[in-house]
Design a protein around this motif. Structure first.
Motif, PDB file in Angstrom:
ATOM      1  N   ASP A 299       0.856  -1.183   0.000  1.00 30.21           N
ATOM      2  CA  ASP A 299       0.000   0.000   0.000  1.00 30.21           C
ATOM      3  C   ASP A 299       0.890   1.232   0.000  1.00 30.21           C
ATOM      4  O   ASP A 299       2.036   1.189   0.445  1.00 30.21           O
ATOM      5  CB  ASP A 299      -0.914  -0.002   1.226  1.00 30.21           C
ATOM      6  N   PHE A 300       0.354   2.341  -0.491  1.00 27.94           N
ATOM      7  CA  PHE A 300       1.110   3.584  -0.498  1.00 27.94           C
ATOM      8  C   PHE A 300       0.855   4.347   0.793  1.00 27.94           C
ATOM      9  O   PHE A 300      -0.294   4.517   1.212  1.00 27.94           O
ATOM     10  CB  PHE A 300       0.705   4.456  -1.695  1.00 27.94           C
ATOM     11  N   GLY A 301       1.924   4.819   1.415  1.00 34.26           N
ATOM     12  CA  GLY A 301       1.805   5.636   2.611  1.00 34.26           C
ATOM     13  C   GLY A 301       1.808   7.114   2.246  1.00 34.26           C
ATOM     14  O   GLY A 301       1.872   7.496   1.070  1.00 34.26           O
ATOM     15  N   ALA A 302       1.799   7.957   3.270  1.00 38.13           N
ATOM     16  CA  ALA A 302       1.730   9.402   3.056  1.00 38.13           C
ATOM     17  C   ALA A 302       2.880   9.936   2.196  1.00 38.13           C
ATOM     18  O   ALA A 302       2.645  10.720   1.271  1.00 38.13           O
ATOM     19  CB  ALA A 302       1.679  10.117   4.403  1.00 38.13           C
ATOM     20  N   PRO A 303       4.135   9.512   2.439  1.00 43.27           N
ATOM     21  CA  PRO A 303       5.225  10.033   1.599  1.00 43.27           C
ATOM     22  C   PRO A 303       5.071   9.628   0.130  1.00 43.27           C
ATOM     23  O   PRO A 303       5.404  10.410  -0.762  1.00 43.27           O
ATOM     24  CB  PRO A 303       6.483   9.407   2.214  1.00 43.27           C
TER      25      PRO A 303
END
Length: 430
Positions: A299-303
């Motif tokens: 999954d993609f995180g905030a950064p």
């Protein structure tokens, strides 16, 4: 005649009476400058010693911060004022004299301000954020009502969860187990089968132990659901909706945006259509930007979201995430069984995901299989499965997080400023 600060423009040259609070004041000998607020806005009242009765000038000199008062005065145009007007004060009637108001014009720490949130809301900055929030809400109803959607109110107490129970608040519902809602989506799907196009707007709860600037425990979501609508058609509604609320804020909240120092040139670019990038291509983009630690299936995180958004000056859709990352109800891609027909809308300027949406599975057997694969109790989802037995149709929907959207449009850094009384990991007061 009585007036509000927001309506003084109607009474230039006339004497009006305004019920207000004293936000701040300064004086220079024979003139006192009162910064007044009444909930609709802020205005400066000028009290000249030689032009008023002695008791009026003494009242102006003695009145304290956040005291309540009735002020009578003549409305004058003033180009130096952010409002464009000021009040030449003729009379002051003090209602209640406040003492030792805790939030002074000096700098205060965040925790102190959060402890005094019930008072912090009175400040010019917080007032501006709440007015922008209100405009987003108003224009949301305008958009969906004009587009033929019906407002539906799903329950807050539920016996099942759209996305599993790991982040739900558990409660006892008499002799049954229940949870605070994390989404009204499943109920909206039922409503869409009855009413065609529906939307809800209400509180949702996530028991996430997160302290980031993007997370709240209790937040508000706008959740539209559409029968006979595929994934692509849903994306068009999403981009038109977000464009509408941004343009509405630009039109109706110029003073508030200026108060917050918001760069409106960036908001002026927010018009549909928005760019789309597949999860696969987003992954390639991240690798090009040096994020080599993220692999397919992660999954993609905030950064990661911020890095992807930097390539665009509008919100961007990341479409077709891996099946394993998303909830059980999402429709598989017709040509790939490893991704689903979904999208996250990522806001510019590092504000992250503001919308998650998908086409929903409408085949009974496939949905039943997904429920089993996710180890969900079939009896709790029996009613949801039945929607696929009696006239099932392709349908799609999405959810927009109000507070993140307010943060992005208003330009404030943390979502705790975008809701009147935020609920955070370690905060239930006030």
């Amino acid at each position: 005649m009585k007036s509000t600060i927001a309506e003084v423009y109607k009474h230039v040259g006339e004497e009006v009476k305004i019920g207000a609070w004293l936000a701040n004041k300064r004086s220079s000998g024979k003139i006192a400058f009162l910064q007044l607020r009444d909930g609709t806005g802020f205005i400066q009242g000028v009290v000249v010693k030689n032009e008023v009765a002695e008791e009026v000038f003494q009242a102006a000199k003695s009145v304290t911060q956040e005291s309540s008062l009735y002020v009578t005065g003549v409305v004058q145009k003033d180009e130096r004022s952010p409002l464009g007007y000021e009040l030449t004060v003729k009379g002051i009637e003090i209602i209640q004299l406040a003492s030792d108001y805790p939030i002074t014009p000096k700098e205060h720490g965040t925790e102190f301000l959060m402890d005094n949130r019930h008072l912090w809301l009175r400040s010019k900055r917080q007032h501006a954020v709440m007015k922008i929030r209100n405009e987003i809400i108003r224009s949301t109803y305008e958009f969906f009502n004009n587009a033929g959607f019906v407002k539906v109110d799903p329950p807050i107490l539920t016996g099942s969860a759209p996305e599993g129970t790991t982040e739900l608040f558990h409660t006892q519902y008499f002799d049954e187990e229940a949870y605070l809602s994390q989404s009204g989506q499943l109920y909206l799907e039922a409503a869409a089968m009855a009413l065609g196009k529906v939307f809800s707007f209400g509180p949702t709860f996530r028991a996430e132990k997160s302290k980031t600037r993007r997370h709240l425990i209790e937040f508000w979501m706008i959740e539209p659901e559409m029968a006979f609508a595929n994934h692509e058609e849903s994306l068009v509604v999403q981009e038109e909706y977000v464009s509408h609320i941004v343009q509405s804020v630009l039109k109706n909240c110029q003073l508030e945006l200026k108060t917050l120092g918001r760069d409106t040139a960036k908001l002026e670019k927010i018009t549909a259509p928005f760019p789309r990038i597949t999860y696969d291509d987003a992954l390639k983009l991240l690798h090009e930007k040096g994020f080599n630690d993220v692999e397919w299936g992660d999954d993609f995180g905030a950064p990661h979201e911020t890095a992807i958004a930097e390539s665009y000056d509008k919100p961007v859709f990341i479409i077709h995430y891996p099946t394993e990352l998303k909830p059980f109800y999402m429709q598989p891609h017709p040509e790939r069984d490893d991704v689903v027909l979904c999208a996250d809308m990522i806001a510019p300027e590092g504000y992250g995901e503001i919308i998650g949406g998908s086409e929903r599975i409408y085949d009974y057997e496939l949905l039943k299989k997904r429920i089993e694969e996710h180890n969900l109790p079939e009896e709790a989802y029996n009613w949801y499965l039945e929607l696929r037995k009696y006239g099932s149709v392709p349908h799609s929907g999405f959810g927009l997080g109000l507070e993140r959207t307010v943060a992005w449009i208003s330009g404030v850094e943390h979502v705790r400023e975008t809701i009147p009384f935020p609920r955070l990991l370690n905060r239930l007061y006030p």
